[in-house]
Design an enzyme around this catalytic site. Structure first.
Site, mmCIF file in Angstrom:
data_model
loop_
_atom_site.group_PDB
_atom_site.id
_atom_site.type_symbol
_atom_site.label_atom_id
_atom_site.label_comp_id
_atom_site.label_asym_id
_atom_site.label_seq_id
_atom_site.Cartn_x
_atom_site.Cartn_y
_atom_site.Cartn_z
ATOM 1 N N ASP A 1 -15.922 7.099 -35.502
ATOM 2 C CA ASP A 1 -16.879 6.786 -34.426
ATOM 3 C C ASP A 1 -16.180 6.634 -33.069
ATOM 4 O O ASP A 1 -16.681 7.104 -32.045
ATOM 5 C CB ASP A 1 -17.656 5.504 -34.751
ATOM 6 C CG ASP A 1 -18.694 5.729 -35.841
ATOM 7 O OD1 ASP A 1 -19.179 6.869 -35.983
ATOM 8 O OD2 ASP A 1 -19.013 4.768 -36.561
ATOM 9 N N LYS A 22 -21.439 1.317 -44.514
ATOM 10 C CA LYS A 22 -20.165 1.510 -43.811
ATOM 11 C C LYS A 22 -19.110 0.445 -44.167
ATOM 12 O O LYS A 22 -17.926 0.747 -44.221
ATOM 13 C CB LYS A 22 -20.389 1.550 -42.302
ATOM 14 C CG LYS A 22 -21.053 2.844 -41.827
ATOM 15 C CD LYS A 22 -21.091 2.898 -40.314
ATOM 16 C CE LYS A 22 -21.488 4.274 -39.822
ATOM 17 N NZ LYS A 22 -21.315 4.423 -38.372
#
Ligand code: ATR
Length: 288
Positions: free
Chosen positions: A115, A78
């Site tokens: 997210d 990420k």
């Protein structure tokens, strides 16, 4: 194979996407995105893409060169993905990580982080009558997931966030990086006293997950109107959520965050903003 996701033959113009991780076999994303592809009768495919860390950047640009529409990236990529992208959304910059990459027509890599979007959309859908940002929020944990939750809550207009982490320095560093006066760091042992007048409690730690100890926190001081949520979704009802439910608090489990965070990528790559439904939840949890 179930009636909900029957196999579709691809054409020469199929849209392709996938999830890059190492390992990636645990990922629920292929099942989730595959459900949406089948339900929307889309000529496309979404694949698990295990990539050894040393090959990450080559693999990413190769997927672009192979004509993929985009990819999700998961652990451990990420942060690396953020550096590999040519352009980042504001929320990806602030969260400091990328989970969704879209390959633009001109070849540039566009990085987003969905997210925090998934976190808020889950609460909106599952607790539509709860004013979860009307008062202080108590956020437990200071890892990557916490950072996405903090940014999302600030963007949502949360007036105050009380942040507690077992390792205080990590919380101090995170608050310093986000640099918003609405965040106050508190010591982990005194977290129960920070529950007073809160309208939201979020567990972003791994406590409560299968194989981990439970998150033990005395909820006595928490108003029963406060929403309690957990980003852990295995089990769906963690000890924290069970305790909160028993005393009358509204609760939201963590599965919806996973499902909603996948929507923006699917929308960009396959052209439809998909629905998160009870049937999808059941399908993603089952293994048949
Ligand atoms: P993620 O990126 O998923 O948030 P992470 O960066 O590994 O994962 O963060 C895990 C979080 O769970 C951290 O806040 C961690 O606290 P520390 O920073 O003190 O390690 C928290 N956590 C894990 N095990 C814990 C435990 N036994 N007690 C309290 N907090 C714990």
């Amino acid at each position: 194979m179930t009636s909900r996701t029957s196999y579709r033959t691809l054409s020469g113009t199929s849209r392709l996407a996938g999830v890059m991780g190492w390992p990636v076999s645990h990922s629920k994303s292929p099942r989730l995105q595959g459900y949406w592809l089948a339900n929307n009768a889309i000529d496309g495919s979404y694949m698990p893409l295990p990539v050894a860390p040393e090959n990450f950047e080559t693999a990413l640009t190769s997927l672009r060169d192979l004509g993929f529409a985009g990819v999700n990236v998961t652990i451990p990529f990420k942060e690396t993905a953020m550096r590999a992208c040519d352009e980042l959304t504001d929320r990806a910059k602030r969260i400091g990580a990328v989970n969704t990459v879209t390959f633009a027509k001109d070849g540039r890599l566009l990085g987003d982080n969905t997210d925090g979007f998934g976190f808020i959309e889950n609460l909106r859908q599952e607790a539509p009558n709860t004013a979860f940002c009307s008062g202080p929020a108590v956020v437990l944990g200071a890892g990557g997931a916490s950072r996405a939750v903090l940014v999302a809550l600030l963007d949502e207009g949360c007036p105050e966030i009380r942040l507690a982490n077992r390792t205080r320095k990590r919380a101090d560093d995170l608050a310093g990086e986000i640099n918003d006066p609405r965040i106050t760091v508190i010591d982990w042992p005194v977290a129960p006293s920070a529950l007073e007048n809160a309208s939201l409690v979020v567990n972003t730690t791994s406590l409560g997950m299968v194989g981990q100890p439970a998150l033990e926190i005395d909820l006595t001081g928490l108003p029963t109107s406060a929403l309690v949520t957990d980003i852990v979704y295995a089990p769906l009802i963690t000890d924290l959520l069970a305790q909160a439910k028993d005393r009358g608090n509204p609760i939201v489990d963590g599965l919806g965050m996973l499902l909603h965070q996948a929507r923006p990528g699917f929308h960009k790559w396959f052209g439809i903003d998909p629905d998160v439904t009870p049937d999808l939840r059941e399908f993603v949890l089952s293994t048949d």
